[in-house]
Every structure is written in C-alpha cells, then in structure tokens.
Design a protein around this motif. Structure first.
Motif, PDB file in Angstrom:
ATOM      1  N   PHE A 149      40.987 -59.410  30.715  1.00 26.10           N
ATOM      2  CA  PHE A 149      42.119 -59.475  31.645  1.00 26.10           C
ATOM      3  C   PHE A 149      41.775 -58.547  32.811  1.00 26.10           C
ATOM      4  CE2 PHE A 149      43.563 -61.461  27.876  1.00 26.10           C
ATOM      5  CZ  PHE A 149      44.479 -62.409  28.292  1.00 26.10           C
ATOM      6  N   ALA A 150      42.754 -57.904  33.448  1.00 25.76           N
ATOM      7  CA  ALA A 150      42.415 -57.057  34.604  1.00 25.76           C
ATOM      8  C   ALA A 150      41.659 -55.820  34.141  1.00 25.76           C
ATOM      9  CB  ALA A 150      43.682 -56.653  35.344  1.00 25.76           C
ATOM     10  N   SER A 151      40.377 -55.764  34.465  1.00 19.85           N
ATOM     11  CA  SER A 151      39.521 -54.698  33.939  1.00 19.85           C
ATOM     12  C   SER A 151      38.199 -54.698  34.670  1.00 19.85           C
ATOM     13  CB  SER A 151      39.274 -54.937  32.450  1.00 19.85           C
ATOM     14  OG  SER A 151      38.618 -56.186  32.281  1.00 19.85           O
ATOM     15  N   CYS A 152      37.344 -53.738  34.343  1.00 20.54           N
ATOM     16  CA  CYS A 152      36.049 -53.618  35.037  1.00 20.54           C
ATOM     17  C   CYS A 152      34.901 -54.145  34.202  1.00 20.54           C
ATOM     18  CB  CYS A 152      35.791 -52.169  35.410  1.00 20.54           C
ATOM     19  SG  CYS A 152      35.274 -51.153  34.027  1.00 20.54           S
ATOM     20  N   ASP A 153      35.139 -54.634  32.992  1.00 19.95           N
ATOM     21  CA  ASP A 153      34.099 -55.125  32.068  1.00 19.95           C
ATOM     22  C   ASP A 153      33.368 -54.023  31.309  1.00 19.95           C
ATOM     23  OD1 ASP A 153      34.764 -57.546  33.196  1.00 19.95           O
ATOM     24  OD2 ASP A 153      32.716 -58.310  33.086  1.00 19.95           O
ATOM     25  N   GLY A 154      33.662 -52.779  31.637  1.00 18.82           N
ATOM     26  CA  GLY A 154      32.937 -51.671  31.007  1.00 18.82           C
ATOM     27  C   GLY A 154      33.073 -51.659  29.490  1.00 18.82           C
ATOM     28  N   CYS A 155      34.254 -51.986  28.984  1.00 15.95           N
ATOM     29  CA  CYS A 155      34.447 -51.952  27.528  1.00 15.95           C
ATOM     30  C   CYS A 155      33.671 -53.066  26.843  1.00 15.95           C
ATOM     31  CB  CYS A 155      35.933 -52.032  27.188  1.00 15.95           C
ATOM     32  SG  CYS A 155      36.812 -50.512  27.608  1.00 15.95           S
ATOM     33  N   GLN A 156      33.717 -54.282  27.446  1.00 18.94           N
ATOM     34  CA  GLN A 156      32.931 -55.389  26.884  1.00 18.94           C
ATOM     35  C   GLN A 156      31.459 -55.027  26.849  1.00 18.94           C
ATOM     36  OE1 GLN A 156      33.397 -59.417  28.125  1.00 18.94           O
ATOM     37  NE2 GLN A 156      35.119 -58.882  29.436  1.00 18.94           N
ATOM     38  N   LEU A 157      31.027 -54.354  27.926  1.00 10.73           N
ATOM     39  CA  LEU A 157      29.611 -53.998  27.991  1.00 10.73           C
ATOM     40  C   LEU A 157      29.241 -52.991  26.899  1.00 10.73           C
ATOM     41  CD1 LEU A 157      28.996 -53.933  31.837  1.00 10.73           C
ATOM     42  CD2 LEU A 157      28.210 -55.616  30.178  1.00 10.73           C
ATOM     43  N   SER A 158      30.252 -52.223  26.429  1.00  9.95           N
ATOM     44  CA  SER A 158      29.967 -51.295  25.322  1.00  9.95           C
ATOM     45  C   SER A 158      29.495 -52.067  24.096  1.00  9.95           C
ATOM     46  CB  SER A 158      31.202 -50.493  24.927  1.00  9.95           C
ATOM     47  OG  SER A 158      31.726 -49.847  26.036  1.00  9.95           O
ATOM     48  N   ILE A 159      29.950 -53.318  23.968  1.00  8.93           N
ATOM     49  CA  ILE A 159      29.520 -54.118  22.821  1.00  8.93           C
ATOM     50  C   ILE A 159      28.035 -54.432  22.981  1.00  8.93           C
ATOM     51  CG2 ILE A 159      29.951 -56.195  21.447  1.00  8.93           C
ATOM     52  CD1 ILE A 159      32.705 -56.358  22.851  1.00  8.93           C
ATOM     53  N   LEU A 160      27.671 -54.851  24.191  1.00  7.66           N
ATOM     54  CA  LEU A 160      26.259 -55.165  24.427  1.00  7.66           C
ATOM     55  C   LEU A 160      25.405 -53.901  24.390  1.00  7.66           C
ATOM     56  CD1 LEU A 160      26.653 -57.835  27.220  1.00  7.66           C
ATOM     57  CD2 LEU A 160      26.197 -58.184  24.793  1.00  7.66           C
ATOM     58  N   ASP A 161      26.075 -52.766  24.589  1.00  8.04           N
ATOM     59  CA  ASP A 161      25.400 -51.490  24.580  1.00  8.04           C
ATOM     60  C   ASP A 161      25.020 -51.059  23.163  1.00  8.04           C
ATOM     61  OD1 ASP A 161      24.473 -49.578  26.254  1.00  8.04           O
ATOM     62  OD2 ASP A 161      26.225 -48.266  26.027  1.00  8.04           O
ATOM     63  N   CYS A 162      25.576 -51.732  22.164  1.00  6.32           N
ATOM     64  CA  CYS A 162      25.278 -51.396  20.766  1.00  6.32           C
ATOM     65  C   CYS A 162      23.897 -51.940  20.429  1.00  6.32           C
ATOM     66  CB  CYS A 162      26.301 -52.033  19.819  1.00  6.32           C
ATOM     67  SG  CYS A 162      27.983 -51.505  20.059  1.00  6.32           S
ATOM     68  N   GLU A 163      22.894 -51.537  21.200  1.00  6.81           N
ATOM     69  CA  GLU A 163      21.586 -52.181  21.056  1.00  6.81           C
ATOM     70  C   GLU A 163      21.064 -52.188  19.625  1.00  6.81           C
ATOM     71  OE1 GLU A 163      19.387 -50.066  23.947  1.00  6.81           O
ATOM     72  OE2 GLU A 163      20.330 -51.147  25.599  1.00  6.81           O
ATOM     73  N   ASP A 164      21.099 -51.013  19.003  1.00  5.40           N
ATOM     74  CA  ASP A 164      20.521 -50.922  17.670  1.00  5.40           C
ATOM     75  C   ASP A 164      21.333 -51.692  16.630  1.00  5.40           C
ATOM     76  OD1 ASP A 164      18.583 -49.369  18.739  1.00  5.40           O
ATOM     77  OD2 ASP A 164      19.585 -47.475  18.250  1.00  5.40           O
ATOM     78  N   GLU A 165      22.618 -51.861  16.924  1.00  3.07           N
ATOM     79  CA  GLU A 165      23.497 -52.457  15.917  1.00  3.07           C
ATOM     80  C   GLU A 165      23.791 -53.928  16.216  1.00  3.07           C
ATOM     81  OE1 GLU A 165      24.317 -49.832  17.813  1.00  3.07           O
ATOM     82  OE2 GLU A 165      24.168 -48.116  16.463  1.00  3.07           O
ATOM     83  N   LEU A 166      23.314 -54.416  17.364  1.00  2.03           N
ATOM     84  CA  LEU A 166      23.705 -55.750  17.808  1.00  2.03           C
ATOM     85  C   LEU A 166      23.312 -56.836  16.799  1.00  2.03           C
ATOM     86  CD1 LEU A 166      25.332 -56.376  20.229  1.00  2.03           C
ATOM     87  CD2 LEU A 166      23.255 -56.845  21.521  1.00  2.03           C
ATOM     88  N   LEU A 167      22.121 -56.674  16.241  1.00  2.00           N
ATOM     89  CA  LEU A 167      21.674 -57.683  15.278  1.00  2.00           C
ATOM     90  C   LEU A 167      22.551 -57.660  14.037  1.00  2.00           C
ATOM     91  CD1 LEU A 167      17.785 -57.583  15.479  1.00  2.00           C
ATOM     92  CD2 LEU A 167      19.324 -59.450  16.141  1.00  2.00           C
TER      93      LEU A 167
END
Ligand code: SF4
Ligand code: SF4
Ligand code: SF4
Ligand code: SF4
Lengths: 260, 369
Positions: free
Chosen positions: A11-29
C-alpha cells in the motif's frame, strides 16, 4: 501436504520492508523451501491466485481505492501480518493527519482535480482485522523470520514489546541520554532493532513506534525540563515514522496545543 | 596481615601474568563516554587520567590532571554481565527420523580475572552468590564461572555523588571474597599500589610485580584515603525500619506519584549488580527441526514479567516500581537474609529520568512518620 502460501502486498510505502524479505539472503532458500511464495511482485512475475495462508501487508491506507483493496486482501488471507511503521501506524506520511491535505494537493499538482486521496494516512488495523503487527522502519529481517517460523509451526508469534533500553543494556551499549544529554526515544519505544541507533552513539528515533504502556509524558518532561528542548523540538521528536501511533500522536499534540 | 607495595607501572606485569595463566582480564576501560568493564590486554587500556561526574540521570566522563588509574566510580556494567551472561543458549535439540536428540550446551568461556572492580561490586557478587549458587537450585553457568574467577578489586579513594555504600553496610575498602585487594596512592612524588592478599593465597601474584612489604607510613597513606572517601559519600539512606515500612505501606499514594515519573524502561534493573531475573525462550528454525532454548536478562519493569493467562499482574507503572524498590530494600531480607542493595548508585545515575531510590525512600520516611 501442500506448502503454505505466502503473499506480499503493498500500500502507501517505500518498499523498504518488502526488500527486507529479499535481504534475508542466507535464509531465502529456507523460506522458499518452507512456503510457496505465491504472490510477491517485487520478487517474481508469477502471481498465483489466492487464498493465501499468510499475507504480509506493507504500507498505509491513503486513498479511497486502497481502502477498498485492503478488504479484498483480508478476504483472501488466512493470517494477515502488517509489516512496518506505515502498515502499523500510518508511517511518515501520517504527518498529513496534522495538516491540510487539500492545501498540499493544490500547491503541488498542476491539475489537482485528478488526485484522489484521503485526508489521512492510517494503519491497516484501522480498516481490517490484523492478526499480527511487525514494527520498524524498516522491519528487522530476523524478526520477520521469527514470525514466519512461528506461524508455520502454528504458534502465536511472540515478540517482545518492551523498551529499546532493555536490549540497549543487554547489548552493553553506553546510554546516550545519560552520558550526552541527547533526547532518546528508547525508553518509550518498542524494542526489536537490537538498539541499533544507540549502538552507533545516536539517540533512538522511535522507528519501531511506542512500546507497551509507554510513559511518553515522563520522557517529554525530562527533555524539556532538564535537556533544554523547546516545544517545537518536542513536536518533531514524536512526529517521525510513527507520528500517527496513538501514544506518540497524543504527546506531540500536547505540545502543539500547549497543553503540558 | 602483611600489606605489600608495588610501583604503579608494574600493573602491566600483573595483566600479562594473569593472561599467561589463562585468564581473560576484565577491567574498567573508557568507551563511548563512560568507564565500562571490558576485556583488556594492556594497562594502557585502563582509564588513566579519567574521572567521572555522576548525578541522577547524568554521567559525564572528564580528563583530570592526575595520572591515577582508578580515579572514577562505578560505570553501567558490573561483574554480573560476565558471571551471569545477558544471553545464553541453555540447550539445543534436533529432530531426525522421528527422533528427538537433545544437546546440552557447554560453557567454554575462559576464567575471568576481574581487575579494578570496586568493593561494592565485590559485595554485589556475594549477594548474587546467595541467590544463584547457594541453596538447592544452584545455577550451573553462574556457579561455574564464579568458582573459576579471580578478583583483584581496587579500593575507592574517591566517592561519587550517587554513591551510598556506607549506608548499606559496605564501604570503600574491599573486605571479602578477594584474591588481592589494591589501594592506589598517588601524590606529587610517588605513584604506587598497596596490596592485601586475600584468604585464598595469592601471594604468588605479587612476585611478578616485584612487590615488597609496605612501610607503616605507606599503609597509613592508604588508610587515610579510604577513610576520607568513606566520609564523603554523595548520598545516604537511613535503613532503620525501611524493610518494614515498605512492606507496610504498599498502598501509600506516593507509589502513584513515582509511577507518573517512571517509564518502566528497565534501565535500573539492568545496571543493578544484584538483579538476577531472567526469561527463557524457545526458538526453532524454518524447518522446525532445530530448536534452541535461550535465557536472557529480564526485568520486573517489563509487562511480560508477570504475564499469566489473561494478562499481566503488574500492569501499572506504580505496581512495577513498587516491586523493584520493595524487592531491593524489603522482600530481599525475607528471601535471602540481607538487603538486595549495595549502595552502588547505578540505578540513580542510569535512570534516564533521574529517579533516585535514596530520595524516594526518604519521601516515604517523611510521609509515613
Ligand atoms: S541510549 Fe536510549 S535506548 Fe539506550 S538505554 Fe539510553 S535511553 Fe535507553
Ligand atoms: S538498587 Fe541501585 S544502588 Fe542498590 S545495588 Fe542496585 S543499582 Fe546499586
Ligand atoms: S528488583 Fe526486579 S529485576 Fe531485580 S531481582 Fe527483584 S524482581 Fe528481579
Ligand atoms: S526507575 Fe528510572 S530506570 Fe527504572 S524503570 Fe523507572 S524510569 Fe526506567
């Protein structure tokens, strides 16, 4: 057994929080192994239809259209988790709640008649039932993983809602308020960042919003009576990312209305 | 008891010897505007030439024109941090082929040598001993670390504005539990340390510093400094009847008044060298196969501290502040036969809004007399 599905909404936001998900590099898999990432446009073009087991909702409600859309999201979601300061308190854009939105639109846009916006920026929980709130601007990725883990195990997520000071002292950080007289929001702010700002010798900005039972008045009194802050500075102190959170809003209004 | 003397620059030899013997040397060191405890490897890391100014809610580190190593009072950290770690994994488990394996975590921390801690901190360790390592439920981690630790406190030759150890039955001179107690003496001409070996024979530590028996004059110099310090405590508590008073006046309106000022931020309990409360949590990874149980410091100022089905018992600020003050100065006597406060003043200095236990106790004394 089919894997639980995950959807991420903006919704109205900067995407920073969603990017935290992609930031979980080691845990993404591991995340991709545990859940079916069914609807996450920031990460994949493939969008599978709902319903979704877990929805992560980023952003605040600022338009009539979004006010409708959040209802649809709720209807398609098993568990709805609001993530970040925007979704939990209206975000920095909730500064509009204290101003004349029409005046802004007229001043900024050449053709303001095409702008369809609400007078306020509000939290997701002001519109639909929210099952869990994850605070921060942005959220902390380790907290996100903990919440997902708990949900996948069928547990109610358990995250501390105590002060930043608790983790500041556990981490052995030297208090900036006591040693430098800086106005730190740590004593009234929800922990979760591991006292990030004080660890870098800087007062807490309050980006995780109010803790449980916050005594903002006691903190504000100390700031004005002993640390030399003026009323205008007090308003600014409480009006940042979580300006719309009730405890911070009330405190800033106390100074705005000279009611202290 | 024989008192010894060694020159100030021999401290480095002491630190080197402790390290050679396998100790991690934990000593005061300047960091981010305060003197805190931390691991040091060299006497150059001690806060030489620094002093602190403390008041309620205020701490300022200053440079002095003296060359003393130990010219300051206690900082926010205490030995508790090392003997009773803030976060610790208690055990892990792993699920494999339908079987659950549990692994207990060993504590492979090296033994600590505490150098330059204060007499009130020695007293606080003794208070924690009674809670954590005496009686039927000795804490394994604490007891193990405590037993292996070596203590070389330095007497206080300067009292801070928030200090009140003499009110709590202590004083600026280390009297118990130490291996070697030091007094720093510095004047225009000389800079040396007096050393008193403790019951646990640690005379052998004196060799590396080439210590010699002190003269009567040197011993007197040290005594005078300690006596002068005892006479200028920044604060005072008249403890007579305090335990009974706090227990009796549970509903006094003054609690409500403190509750308005207290932010339930937990700082006072975190810095208190005797507070021992902790919480235990279980976490698992995304697969659900690996779990660990951790323990971390907790505080009675937290809402979750008294959470039971349906809510928290102490949900008001007043109730949480009352728990803290009454536990320290009243209920501790019932539980452990002594006060839970050693008068170090940390909770006064490190309270961000400057709530002062000594003032609050005095308020109760005035309002109930
Ligand atoms: S620096 Fe801020 S967060 Fe840390 S203990 Fe001090 S007031 Fe609390
Ligand atoms: S109650 Fe305060 S003065 Fe007493 S030991 Fe604890 S921190 Fe020190
Ligand atoms: S004062 Fe509070 S935190 Fe400290 S030991 Fe007592 S109950 Fe625990
Ligand atoms: S007494 Fe001070 S340090 Fe302790 S919880 Fe209250 S405000 Fe925080």
């Amino acid at each position: 057994m089919t894997k639980p599905s995950l959807a991420v909404w903006k919704f109205a936001s900067c995407d920073g929080c969603q990017l935290s998900i992609l930031d979980c590099e080691d845990e993404l898999l591991a995340i991709a192994g545990a859940v079916d990432i069914a609807n996450f446009p920031e990460a994949s073009r493939e969008v599978k239809p709902g319903p979704y087991t877990v929805s992560l909702v980023e952003g605040s409600i600022t338009t009539p259209h979004d006010r409708e859309r959040i209802q649809e999201v709720r209807a398609q979601s098993g568990v709805l988790v609001a993530i970040g300061a925007c979704a939990t308190a209206g975000g920095i854009q909730a500064l509009r709640n204290f101003s004349d939105v029409k005046g802004f639109t007229d001043a900024v846009y050449a053709s303001p008649q095409y702008i369809s916006t609400l007078e306020t920026s509000t939290a997701i929980s002001d519109h639909v039932k929210v099952d869990f709130e994850l605070h921060g601007c942005p959220i902390d990725k380790y907290q996100l993983i903990r919440v997902l883990t708990d949900l996948l195990q069928g547990r109610t997520p358990l995250l501390p809602s105590e002060s930043v000071c608790l983790d500041c002292k556990r981490a052995g950080v030297v208090c900036v308020m006591v040693t430098k007289g800086e106005p730190c929001l740590g004593p009234v702010t929800h922990t979760g960042c591991n006292a990030l700002c004080p660890s870098y010798n800087r007062a807490c900005f309050g980006c995780f919003g109010p803790k449980n039972t916050p005594n903002t008045t006691a903190l504000a009194d100390r700031c004005t009576e002993n640390l030399g802050l003026e009323d205008e500075q007090m308003i600014r102190l409480f009006r940042t990312f979580n300006a719309g959170a009730p405890a911070f809003r009330t405190e800033s209004e106390r100074y705005e209305n000279q009611n202290h | 008891m024989q008192v010894y003397r060694f020159e100030a620059d021999a401290l480095n030899a002491l630190i080197a010897t402790l390290r050679e013997r396998g100790y991690k040397v934990i000593a005061p060191t300047p960091m981010d505007g305060a003197v805190v405890l931390g691991e040091i490897t060299d006497a150059g890391q001690l806060p030489r030439g620094y002093c602190d100014e403390q008041e309620k809610g205020v701490y300022r580190l200053k440079k002095t024109d003296r060359d003393a190593f130990f010219d300051f009072n206690v900082g926010p950290r205490s030995p508790k941090r090392y003997l009773f770690p803030t976060n610790h994994v208690l055990w892990r488990s792993r699920q494999e082929n339908g079987r659950l394996e549990i692994y207990s975590e060993s504590d492979d921390e090296k033994p600590f040598a505490f150098l330059g801690i204060r007499p009130c901190e020695m007293k606080a360790v003794a208070v924690q001993d009674r809670v954590l390592s005496k009686g039927p439920f000795a804490d394994r981690i604490y007891s193990n670390r405590r037993q292996k630790a070596l203590f070389i406190p330095v007497d206080c030759t300067r009292a801070g504005k928030t200090c009140f150890c003499t009110s709590m039955g202590g004083g600026p001179e280390a009297t118990e539990g130490y291996h070697l107690a030091l007094t720093e003496v510095i004047d225009e001409n000389r800079h040396f340390f007096l050393a008193r070996p403790g019951e646990e024979n640690s005379v052998n530590l004196l060799e590396c510093m080439q210590a010699v028996p002190a003269t009567a004059e040197e011993i007197k110099q040290g005594r005078d400094l300690i006596e002068k310090t005892a006479a200028c405590m920044g604060r005072e508590v008249n403890t007579a009847g305090v335990a009974e008073m706090l227990a009796e006046y549970r509903d006094h309106p003054h609690w409500e008044e403190i509750g308005k000022r207290c932010m339930n931020c937990t700082n006072c309990t975190m810095v208190c060298p005797t507070c021992f409360c902790f919480e235990v949590e279980d976490h698992n990874d995304l697969t659900g196969q690996n779990t660990e149980r951790t323990r971390q410091w907790d505080s009675c100022f937290n809402l979750s501290f008294t959470y039971q089905h349906g809510g928290s018992v102490r949900h008001t600020n007043k109730a949480r502040y009352r728990q803290w003050l009454t536990h320290k100065f009243s209920a501790w006597h019932d539980q452990f036969g002594e006060s839970g406060c050693v008068g170090c003043g940390r909770c006064i200095t490190w309270c961000p809004v400057g709530i002062d236990v000594t003032e609050e106790i005095q308020m109760f004394q005035e309002k109930t007399s």
